[in-house]
Design a protein around this motif. Structure first.
Motif, mmCIF file in Angstrom:
data_model
loop_
_atom_site.group_PDB
_atom_site.id
_atom_site.type_symbol
_atom_site.label_atom_id
_atom_site.label_comp_id
_atom_site.label_asym_id
_atom_site.label_seq_id
_atom_site.Cartn_x
_atom_site.Cartn_y
_atom_site.Cartn_z
ATOM 1 N N LEU A 253 -34.367 -6.385 99.141
ATOM 2 C CA LEU A 253 -35.178 -5.413 99.854
ATOM 3 C C LEU A 253 -34.471 -4.066 99.951
ATOM 4 C CD1 LEU A 253 -36.402 -7.679 102.796
ATOM 5 C CD2 LEU A 253 -37.880 -6.657 101.062
ATOM 6 N N TYR A 254 -33.182 -4.110 100.179
ATOM 7 C CA TYR A 254 -32.392 -2.881 100.296
ATOM 8 C C TYR A 254 -32.441 -2.074 99.009
ATOM 9 C CZ TYR A 254 -28.428 0.108 101.615
ATOM 10 O OH TYR A 254 -27.630 1.181 101.929
ATOM 11 N N ALA A 255 -32.389 -2.779 97.874
ATOM 12 C CA ALA A 255 -32.377 -2.108 96.576
ATOM 13 C C ALA A 255 -33.773 -1.697 96.120
ATOM 14 C CB ALA A 255 -31.727 -3.014 95.526
ATOM 15 N N ASN A 256 -34.777 -2.528 96.431
ATOM 16 C CA ASN A 256 -36.130 -2.265 95.936
ATOM 17 C C ASN A 256 -37.142 -2.926 96.866
ATOM 18 O OD1 ASN A 256 -38.450 -1.788 94.512
ATOM 19 N ND2 ASN A 256 -37.740 -2.675 92.593
ATOM 20 N N GLY A 257 -37.378 -2.308 98.011
ATOM 21 C CA GLY A 257 -38.212 -2.911 99.031
ATOM 22 C C GLY A 257 -39.631 -3.192 98.594
ATOM 23 N N SER A 258 -40.219 -2.310 97.804
ATOM 24 C CA SER A 258 -41.621 -2.484 97.431
ATOM 25 C C SER A 258 -41.852 -3.711 96.567
ATOM 26 C CB SER A 258 -42.126 -1.243 96.685
ATOM 27 O OG SER A 258 -41.404 -1.041 95.482
ATOM 28 N N GLU A 259 -40.834 -4.172 95.852
ATOM 29 C CA GLU A 259 -40.987 -5.324 94.960
ATOM 30 C C GLU A 259 -40.860 -6.653 95.686
ATOM 31 O OE1 GLU A 259 -38.991 -7.223 90.875
ATOM 32 O OE2 GLU A 259 -38.524 -5.151 91.479
ATOM 33 N N TYR A 260 -40.158 -6.662 96.808
ATOM 34 C CA TYR A 260 -39.848 -7.930 97.473
ATOM 35 C C TYR A 260 -40.421 -8.035 98.886
ATOM 36 C CZ TYR A 260 -36.597 -8.235 93.584
ATOM 37 O OH TYR A 260 -36.049 -8.270 92.326
ATOM 38 N N ALA A 261 -41.194 -7.046 99.318
ATOM 39 C CA ALA A 261 -41.721 -7.013 100.681
ATOM 40 C C ALA A 261 -42.934 -7.934 100.808
ATOM 41 C CB ALA A 261 -42.076 -5.585 101.065
ATOM 42 N N GLU A 262 -42.677 -9.218 101.032
ATOM 43 C CA GLU A 262 -43.713 -10.245 101.128
ATOM 44 C C GLU A 262 -43.107 -11.490 101.765
ATOM 45 O OE1 GLU A 262 -44.119 -11.881 96.744
ATOM 46 O OE2 GLU A 262 -43.772 -9.714 96.689
ATOM 47 N N GLY A 263 -43.850 -12.597 101.786
ATOM 48 C CA GLY A 263 -43.338 -13.836 102.361
ATOM 49 C C GLY A 263 -42.568 -14.652 101.341
ATOM 50 N N TRP A 264 -41.520 -15.373 101.822
ATOM 51 C CA TRP A 264 -40.661 -16.169 100.936
ATOM 52 C C TRP A 264 -40.322 -17.507 101.583
ATOM 53 C CZ3 TRP A 264 -39.444 -14.195 96.143
ATOM 54 C CH2 TRP A 264 -39.717 -12.836 95.957
ATOM 55 N N LYS A 307 -43.721 -30.005 103.362
ATOM 56 C CA LYS A 307 -42.784 -29.642 102.313
ATOM 57 C C LYS A 307 -42.997 -28.181 101.944
ATOM 58 C CE LYS A 307 -42.702 -34.223 100.062
ATOM 59 N NZ LYS A 307 -42.932 -34.930 98.773
ATOM 60 N N LEU A 308 -41.981 -27.581 101.339
ATOM 61 C CA LEU A 308 -42.064 -26.210 100.873
ATOM 62 C C LEU A 308 -41.877 -26.148 99.363
ATOM 63 C CD1 LEU A 308 -39.939 -24.281 103.526
ATOM 64 C CD2 LEU A 308 -42.427 -24.330 103.335
ATOM 65 N N ASP A 309 -42.668 -25.325 98.716
ATOM 66 C CA ASP A 309 -42.495 -25.012 97.301
ATOM 67 C C ASP A 309 -41.681 -23.722 97.231
ATOM 68 O OD1 ASP A 309 -42.732 -23.983 94.709
ATOM 69 O OD2 ASP A 309 -44.723 -24.841 94.420
ATOM 70 N N CYS A 310 -40.474 -23.804 96.711
ATOM 71 C CA CYS A 310 -39.565 -22.655 96.692
ATOM 72 C C CYS A 310 -39.399 -22.076 95.292
ATOM 73 C CB CYS A 310 -38.204 -23.053 97.260
ATOM 74 S SG CYS A 310 -38.300 -23.708 98.934
ATOM 75 N N SER A 311 -40.346 -22.351 94.419
ATOM 76 C CA SER A 311 -40.219 -21.898 93.032
ATOM 77 C C SER A 311 -40.229 -20.373 92.931
ATOM 78 C CB SER A 311 -41.324 -22.511 92.167
ATOM 79 O OG SER A 311 -42.600 -22.231 92.685
ATOM 80 N N LYS A 312 -40.946 -19.703 93.829
ATOM 81 C CA LYS A 312 -40.972 -18.240 93.771
ATOM 82 C C LYS A 312 -39.591 -17.650 94.045
ATOM 83 C CE LYS A 312 -42.720 -15.306 96.894
ATOM 84 N NZ LYS A 312 -43.666 -14.470 97.695
ATOM 85 N N ALA A 313 -38.909 -18.179 95.074
ATOM 86 C CA ALA A 313 -37.565 -17.683 95.390
ATOM 87 C C ALA A 313 -36.593 -17.991 94.258
ATOM 88 C CB ALA A 313 -37.068 -18.289 96.695
#
Length: 361
Positions: A253-264, A307-313
């Protein structure tokens, strides 16, 4: 996965720093050279990890209530943070049934107060670049699926705790879209994301009505442990797992907030989502035996399978869990034995952090 040098001299503002997860996070950040300011109530129980590790000596700690918007805003502005991590919460399901209004006040309006404080600080020229709001795996509308929930699945929540955290997610999205979207020239670009973790375990959790702390207390005083829902499936993970995710997300987020500003999602391997009864059995064997009673009395509703699907992270952040459930439970036993032996708890925690961060894969 993380870049420890990134955190050297970074100013980090943490709410809820006196809690179990907050204490581990403060230790980790201080060890990497970050300048931490914490804002939270005083520790709510005795003993507690915060005082056992003498964290007050490592950071700037301010005692305050997340519901006190004026004080929170003043303290955050004075801290001049680069990164904000919001962890202050009423974090237990059972107490949320007993004090629902308090739970919603802390978890929903606490988030509003924090994000409003960030907004006011940025408007006054503060250099905040990243905000991580820590919620929970329970924000999803539970369908009792056998597969993990993805970040795009519908938010919900049956009990006041789960529902209030889903509301916190919606509050975050509203503030992000209304005031912090980096493509809107009217506002400053601040990367704001939410982080949804599984059932965390680890040394230093003394909370009531949590499975592993209840078992540890039974181990230490030789009593029986009572469990409510032996067949309920949860995504168990060591506390260092989601914390590594929060920190990696903050870096992005610090480097590129617009790309990662969502739920994880930050959860364990799929095979480490196990029934409560199995955790009791495994941990009991590791300790050397414990008497278990199944409490068949009437209890408030809780999800059966989660359960959680963590494939996005894993795909977009490069994050993945490092320790298996078996390793995580070993670390709980190791920490408990050290605590019983009056060892230096801060050093015990730092040893486990070093093993997780730099000496294991």
């Amino acid at each position: 996965m993380m870049n420890p040098s990134f955190w050297r001299n970074k100013k980090v503002f943490i709410t809820g720093h006196t809690g179990f997860k907050g204490s581990w996070l403060c230790l980790w950040l201080a060890a990497m050279g970050a300048k931490v300011t914490g804002y939270a109530l005083a520790p709510q129980q005795q003993p507690n990890l915060y005082e056992l590790c003498n964290i007050d000596a490592m950071i700037q700690s301010v005692t305050g209530d997340i519901r006190d918007s004026a004080r929170l805003s003043k303290v955050l502005l004075a801290a001049e943070p680069d990164i904000v991590i919001h962890m202050a919460a009423q974090a237990l399901v059972k107490p949320s049934y007993e004090t629902p209004a308090y739970t919603f006040e802390v978890n929903v309006m606490g988030t509003v107060n924090l994000l409003d404080a960030v907004k006011l600080a940025v408007e006054s020229g503060a250099g905040i670049k990243a905000v991580v709001n820590v919620t929970t795996d329970k924000v999803y509308e539970n369908q009792e699926w056998a597969w993990g929930y993805r970040e795009s699945d519908r938010l919900g929540g049956y009990d006041p705790y789960s529902n209030s955290k889903a509301c916190s997610e919606l509050v975050t999205a509203s503030y992000r879209n209304s005031f912090f979207h980096s493509k809107d020239e009217k506002v400053h670009g601040v990367g704001i994301a939410t982080a949804r973790a599984g059932n965390v375990i680890g040394g230093g959790d003394f909370a009531q009505n949590r499975l592993v702390p209840d078992m540890v207390r039974a181990f230490m005083d030789g009593s029986a442990v009572s469990i409510r829902n032996p067949h309920a499936i949860r995504p168990w993970q060591h506390v260092l797992e989601p914390l590594s995710g929060y920190l990696l997300l903050a870096e992005k987020l610090y480097a590129n907030g617009s790309e990662y500003a969502e739920g994880w999602n930050f959860g364990p391997r799929d095979e480490d989502a196990r029934p409560v009864g199995q955790i009791v059995e495994i941990l009991g064997v590791k300790w050397g035996g414990v008497v278990v009673h199944t409490d068949i009395g009437k209890h408030p509703h809780e999800a059966h399978e989660l359960k959680l699907d963590c494939s996005k992270a894993q795909r977009r952040l490069g994050w993945k869990p490092r320790w298996t459930l078996d390793q995580a439970l070993d670390k709980v036993v190791e920490w408990t034995l050290a605590y019983q032996g009056n060892e230096d708890i801060r050093q015990v925690c730092l040893k486990q952090w070093n093993e997780y961060a730099g000496k294991t894969s």
